[in-house]
Scaffold this motif. Sequence first.
Motif, mmCIF file in Angstrom:
data_model
loop_
_atom_site.group_PDB
_atom_site.id
_atom_site.type_symbol
_atom_site.label_atom_id
_atom_site.label_comp_id
_atom_site.label_asym_id
_atom_site.label_seq_id
_atom_site.Cartn_x
_atom_site.Cartn_y
_atom_site.Cartn_z
ATOM 1 N N ARG A 42 0.824 -1.123 -0.040
ATOM 2 C CA ARG A 42 -0.034 0.063 -0.093
ATOM 3 C C ARG A 42 0.793 1.142 0.049
ATOM 4 O O ARG A 42 0.399 2.218 -0.420
ATOM 5 N N ALA A 43 1.930 1.328 0.643
ATOM 6 C CA ALA A 43 2.924 2.310 0.633
ATOM 7 C C ALA A 43 3.342 2.874 -0.747
ATOM 8 O O ALA A 43 3.508 3.955 -0.797
ATOM 9 N N TRP A 44 3.369 2.083 -1.440
ATOM 10 C CA TRP A 44 3.586 2.266 -2.896
ATOM 11 C C TRP A 44 2.794 3.349 -3.436
ATOM 12 O O TRP A 44 3.336 4.424 -4.430
ATOM 13 N N TRP A 45 1.596 3.438 -3.008
ATOM 14 C CA TRP A 45 0.569 4.616 -3.567
ATOM 15 C C TRP A 45 0.687 5.774 -2.642
ATOM 16 O O TRP A 45 -0.154 6.854 -2.693
ATOM 17 N N ALA A 57 4.239 11.481 -11.141
ATOM 18 C CA ALA A 57 3.310 11.806 -12.422
ATOM 19 C C ALA A 57 2.269 12.315 -11.813
ATOM 20 O O ALA A 57 1.591 13.225 -12.398
ATOM 21 N N TRP A 58 1.509 11.777 -10.783
ATOM 22 C CA TRP A 58 0.223 12.262 -10.286
ATOM 23 C C TRP A 58 0.568 13.468 -9.638
ATOM 24 O O TRP A 58 -0.409 14.366 -9.758
ATOM 25 N N LEU A 59 1.469 13.673 -8.769
ATOM 26 C CA LEU A 59 1.737 14.854 -8.107
ATOM 27 C C LEU A 59 2.092 16.029 -9.046
ATOM 28 O O LEU A 59 1.388 17.000 -8.921
ATOM 29 N N THR A 65 -3.266 10.498 -4.337
ATOM 30 C CA THR A 65 -3.966 9.221 -4.252
ATOM 31 C C THR A 65 -4.813 9.238 -2.867
ATOM 32 O O THR A 65 -4.274 9.707 -1.991
ATOM 33 N N GLU A 66 -5.858 8.332 -2.915
ATOM 34 C CA GLU A 66 -6.619 8.070 -1.744
ATOM 35 C C GLU A 66 -7.607 6.876 -1.866
ATOM 36 O O GLU A 66 -7.761 6.599 -3.240
ATOM 37 N N ARG A 74 -8.146 -0.971 -7.322
ATOM 38 C CA ARG A 74 -8.560 0.425 -7.552
ATOM 39 C C ARG A 74 -8.207 1.472 -6.466
ATOM 40 O O ARG A 74 -7.831 1.219 -5.479
ATOM 41 N N LEU A 75 -8.230 2.676 -7.023
ATOM 42 C CA LEU A 75 -7.769 3.764 -6.322
ATOM 43 C C LEU A 75 -8.388 4.899 -7.124
ATOM 44 O O LEU A 75 -9.036 5.031 -7.698
#
Length: 129
Positions: A42-45, A57-59, A65-66, A74-75
């Motif tokens: 989970r820490a990967w996310w 990329a998402w930042l 992420t949440e 899913r996320l």
Amino acid sequence: MSKYQALTSHLKSQKNSYVSMSFEELERVIGVPLPRSASAHRAWWSNNPTNNVMTHAWLAAGFRTEQVDMEGRRLVFRRDPRTPEPPASKAPSGPVQGGRTVLFGVLKGELRLADGVDLTAPTGLAGMS
């Protein structure tokens, strides 16, 4: 260019403040399988910028992420309210532009308040000096 640039572009193009995706949908967007650690840890996310390359990329797109569901794979990517929105394609008129209040004089510029902020509510700082 990062192999995850496609995710940045995809998220930046989204109109909604949140984007729900399965891991499989995410793999289609980036064009490569996710690393094993993405499904195992989970820490990967996490949204820690030193976490992994894909986090950037998402930042960079202004998302966090949440609701990471490891079992359901899913996320949710939610737009970070601290990230300024891209400029509107046409300039609205009046003192409110694109949901932002235009300030004048010494404070000339823009001020963006988070949804639900009540500027008339007490701050709890009364009597402090």
